[in-house]
Design a protein around this motif. Structure first.
Motif, PDB file in Angstrom:
ATOM      1  N   LYS A 153       0.824  -1.197   0.000  1.00  0.00           N
ATOM      2  CA  LYS A 153       0.000   0.000   0.000  1.00  0.00           C
ATOM      3  C   LYS A 153       0.863   1.253   0.000  1.00  0.00           C
ATOM      4  N   ARG A 154       1.948   1.200   0.804  1.00  0.00           N
ATOM      5  CA  ARG A 154       2.854   2.348   0.805  1.00  0.00           C
ATOM      6  C   ARG A 154       3.487   2.540  -0.570  1.00  0.00           C
ATOM      7  N   THR A 155       3.855   1.411  -1.193  1.00  0.00           N
ATOM      8  CA  THR A 155       4.445   1.501  -2.523  1.00  0.00           C
ATOM      9  C   THR A 155       3.433   2.058  -3.522  1.00  0.00           C
ATOM     10  N   GLN A 185       1.554   6.432  -6.723  1.00  0.00           N
ATOM     11  CA  GLN A 185       0.499   7.380  -7.069  1.00  0.00           C
ATOM     12  C   GLN A 185       0.990   8.815  -6.922  1.00  0.00           C
ATOM     13  N   MET A 186       1.739   9.028  -5.825  1.00  0.00           N
ATOM     14  CA  MET A 186       2.283  10.362  -5.607  1.00  0.00           C
ATOM     15  C   MET A 186       3.271  10.727  -6.707  1.00  0.00           C
ATOM     16  N   LEU A 187       4.101   9.730  -7.096  1.00  0.00           N
ATOM     17  CA  LEU A 187       5.064   9.982  -8.169  1.00  0.00           C
ATOM     18  C   LEU A 187       4.354  10.279  -9.483  1.00  0.00           C
ATOM     19  N   LYS A 188       3.251   9.542  -9.731  1.00  0.00           N
ATOM     20  CA  LYS A 188       2.475   9.813 -10.944  1.00  0.00           C
ATOM     21  C   LYS A 188       1.921  11.230 -10.926  1.00  0.00           C
ATOM     22  N   GLN A 189       1.396  11.629  -9.734  1.00  0.00           N
ATOM     23  CA  GLN A 189       0.863  12.978  -9.616  1.00  0.00           C
ATOM     24  C   GLN A 189       1.957  14.016  -9.810  1.00  0.00           C
ATOM     25  N   GLU A 190       3.131  13.732  -9.200  1.00  0.00           N
ATOM     26  CA  GLU A 190       4.245  14.668  -9.360  1.00  0.00           C
ATOM     27  C   GLU A 190       4.681  14.747 -10.817  1.00  0.00           C
ATOM     28  N   LEU A 191       4.705  13.573 -11.469  1.00  0.00           N
ATOM     29  CA  LEU A 191       5.080  13.558 -12.880  1.00  0.00           C
ATOM     30  C   LEU A 191       4.082  14.353 -13.708  1.00  0.00           C
TER      31      LEU A 191
END
Length: 533
Positions: free
Chosen positions: A202-204, A209-215
Motif C-alpha cells: 500500500k505504501r508503494t 500514485q504520488m510519483l504519478k501525480q508529481e510527474l
C-alpha cells in the motif's frame, strides 16, 4: 489448511476404527479355526463326509483370514500415509509465511498459525477461543460482519482489504481471502482466513500514485513553462523597453533590440560580455560587489550609470527578477532597463532649486524672527514663543518666569558716544546675555529700544535669579565705558522678574508684573533686580 486436508484427517480416523474391528474379527476366525481343527481330529473316524465338508470350510476360512491380513496390512499402510500427509499439511499450515486463521461461523478463532500470531503481536496459544473482531478497528467492524453475512449466504467473496489492529503497534492493512471448511461430523462450517500484510504494498502504491501525480504536475509545469517561455520571447523581442538576461557571472545571455538601441551596440557585440564593462568608470569597480548583493535578493532594483558606444553617459533604472534552482542556487536574472537620464537631469535641477528655496526660506525666517541689530529674537518671535509656552505650561501646571531688563541711562550713552556706539553697545549686551542663557528652551529677545526680555520655561523665581546673576557677571566683564552714568563708570542694566504657573489665557499678566518690577528697580537706583510680588 485446506478442506481436503481436513477430509483426510477424518478418513484417517475412520480407517483406525476399521482396523480395530478387522483385528477383532480376525481373532474370532482364528479361534473358530482352531476349534474346528480339534473337532475334526476327534471325529475323523466317525464321519468322513461331514469332515470333508468341514475341511473345505476351514480352507475357505483360511483364505478369508489371509485376505483379512492383507487388508489389515493395506489399512496400516494407508494409516501411515494419512498420518504423513496430515503432518505435512500441519507443517505447511504452521510454517506458511502468510497468516492463517480458522474460525467458526461466528468469527471465533479455532486455530491460528505462527505467522498470524506474529501479525497480531500475540502468543500463538492466546488466539484460540478469542473472537477475531477484537483485532479489528471499530471503523472496520461493519465491513467485517457484512463479509461474514455474505459467506453464510453462500456468496463467493473475492480478495478484499481489511485494517487489522494488533495487540500493540500500528494498525496495518491486510489482504483477506476466505475459504469454507465444512465439518461433516457436526454439520457445521468453519472459515479459513488467509491474511497477508500488504502495508508495504500500500505504501508503494501510495508512493507510485504520488510519483504519478508529481510527474503529471511536472509535465503540466513544463507545458506552462514552454507556453510562458514563448510568450516571454515574444514580449522580449517586441517590447518597447530594453530587456536583458544575465548569467550567474553577470554576463549577457540575451538582449533585445531596444537594449542595443539604448547602448548603441549590436547583440553580437554584447553577448558574452560582462554587464559591468558598460558601467561608468567611477562605478565599474563596484559592479562585482553589487551583483553579488543583488543575487541574494529575489527582486533587484537600482539606478546604474552606463556609458554608451558613442561615449554618452546614461542613467538607467534597472529592475530585475532572479531565477533560482530548487536548491536555491542562482541561475540567471531577467532585467528591464528604463532610460531615466532626462529625469535625473530634471531631478538634479529640482534638487538645486529646492536647496536654493531652503536657503531663501531660512533667510526669510531669520528676517521674520531675528532682530537685525542685535541678532537675537525680535518682538514678533517673543510674542509667539511666550504664547506657546504659556499654553503648554498651563496644561502641565509648571512655572514660567519672565525677565525684562534695559540698559541704564542708555539715552545719555547715545547722546555722549553717538548712535553707532550705541548700536554696538546693544549688540554686545545682547550676545553676552545670549551666551549666559544657554538652555535651548529659553529665549532672549529684543523687546524694544534698549529693553530686552528673557523667557524661562519650567523655571521658578530662584532659577530666574541665578540667570540674572550670570547675566550681570557677563555684562560686567564686557566693561563697556559709560562716563555719563550716575551709578557706574561702565554700562549696567536693571531687571524686573516675574514667575507664576499659567492660568487661563492671561499671558499679559506675566509681562505686566515683570514690567512693574523693572520700573521699581529703576526707581530704587538701577543696576539691580526686583522680583514681582
Amino acid at each position: 489448511m485446506t478442506p481436503q486436508h481436513n477430509y483426510k484427517i477424518k478418513r484417517k480416523m475412520k480407517s483406525g476404527e476399521f482396523r480395530q474391528k478387522s483385528a477383532h474379527n480376525y481373532a474370532q476366525i482364528a479361534d473358530f479355526y482352531h476349534e474346528m481343527s480339534s473337532l475334526l481330529k476327534s471325529r475323523s473316524k466317525q464321519n468322513i463326509e461331514p469332515l470333508e465338508e468341514l475341511t473345505v470350510a476351514l480352507e475357505e476360512l483360511n483364505v478369508a483370514q489371509e485376505e483379512l491380513l492383507q487388508q489389515n496390512k493395506e489399512l496400516e499402510q494407508a494409516r501411515t500415509q494419512v498420518e504423513t500427509e496430515r503432518q505435512r499439511y500441519q507443517d505447511l499450515f504452521e510454517l506458511a509465511p502468510d497468516g492463517y486463521i480458522v474460525t467458526d461461523d461466528a468469527g471465533t478463532i479455532q486455530q491460528a498459525n505462527r505467522a498470524a500470531a506474529e501479525l497480531l503481536k500475540v502468543p500463538q496459544q492466546y488466539l484460540a477461543g478469542k473472537p477475531l473482531m477484537i483485532f479489528i478497528p471499530s471503523s472496520e467492524l461493519l465491513l467485517f460482519h457484512l463479509k461474514l453475512s455474505q459467506l453464510k449466504q453462500g456468496e463467493k467473496i473475492p480478495e478484499w482489504e481489511l485494517n487489522l489492529k494488533p495487540r500493540w503497534g500500528n494498525i496495518f492493512t491486510a489482504a483477506i481471502t476466505l475459504s469454507e471448511l465444512p465439518q461433516p461430523q457436526n454439520n457445521s462450517v468453519s472459515w479459513l482466513w488467509l491474511i497477508r500484510d500488504i502495508s508495504d504494498r500500500k505504501r508503494t502504491e501510495a508512493t507510485n500514485q504520488m510519483l504519478k501525480q508529481e510527474l503529471w504536475k511536472q509535465q503540466q509545469t513544463e507545458a506552462i513553462l514552454r507556453e510562458s517561455e514563448a510568450r516571454f520571447r515574444s514580449l522580449f523581442e517586441n517590447s518597447p523597453v530594453a530587456y536583458m538576461l544575465l548569467d550567474d557571472q553577470g554576463r549577457y545571455l540575451d538582449v533585445n533590440e531596444q537594449l542595443c538601441n539604448l547602448l548603441g551596440y549590436t547583440s553580437e557585440e554584447l553577448l558574452g560580455k560582462s554587464f559591468g564593462e558598460f558601467w561608468s568608470p567611477e562605478m565599474k569597480p563596484f559592479f562585482d560587489q553589487q551583483f553579488v548583493y543583488s543575487k541574494n535578493n529575489e527582486i533587484m532594483r537600482l539606478e546604474v550609470p552606463l556609458i554608451a558606444k558613442n561615449g554618452d553617459q546614461l542613467t538607467v533604472l534597472l529592475e530585475g527578477r532572479n531565477i533560482y534552482h530548487k536548491n536555491c542556487k542562482f541561475v540567471k536574472t531577467h532585467c528591464i532597463l528604463y532610460n531615466i537620464t532626462e529625469r535625473k537631469l530634471i531631478e538634479e535641477d529640482l534638487r538645486h532649486a529646492h536647496m536654493e528655496l531652503g536657503r531663501i526660506n531660512q533667510e526669510l525666517k531669520h528676517l521674520v524672527n531675528i532682530d537685525a541689530l542685535t541678532q537675537i529674537a525680535n518682538r514678533r518671535c517673543f510674542d509667539r514663543v511666550l504664547e506657546k509656552e504659556w499654553q503648554r505650561l498651563q496644561r502641565e501646571q509648571q512655572p514660567l518666569s519672565l525677565i525684562l531688563f534695559d540698559v541704564d541711562y542708555f539715552k545719555l550713552y547715545n547722546d555722549y558716544y553717538g548712535h553707532q556706539k550705541g548700536d554696538q553697545c546693544l549688540f554686545k549686551i545682547a550676545q553676552a546675555v545670549k551666551e549666559a542663557v544657554y538652555r535651548s528652551a529659553d529665549l532672549v529677545a529684543r523687546y524694544g529700544g534698549e529693553e530686552f526680555a528673557i523667557i524661562l520655561p519650567n523655571v521658578n523665581t530662584e532659577g530666574a535669579i541665578e540667570v540674572i546673576n550670570r547675566i550681570q557677571t557677563s555684562i560686567s566683564s564686557l566693561g563697556i565705558p559709560h562716563q555719563q552714568s550716575p551709578v557706574s563708570d561702565v554700562v549696567t542694566v536693571s531687571f524686573g522678574v516675574a514667575s507664576l504657573v499659567p492660568e487661563k489665557d492671561r499671558s499679559f499678566m506675566l509681562i505686566s508684573q515683570a514690567d512693574q518690577a523693572l520700573y521699581k528697580a529703576k526707581q530704587q537706583g538701577r543696576n539691580q533686580y526686583i522680583i514681582a510680588t
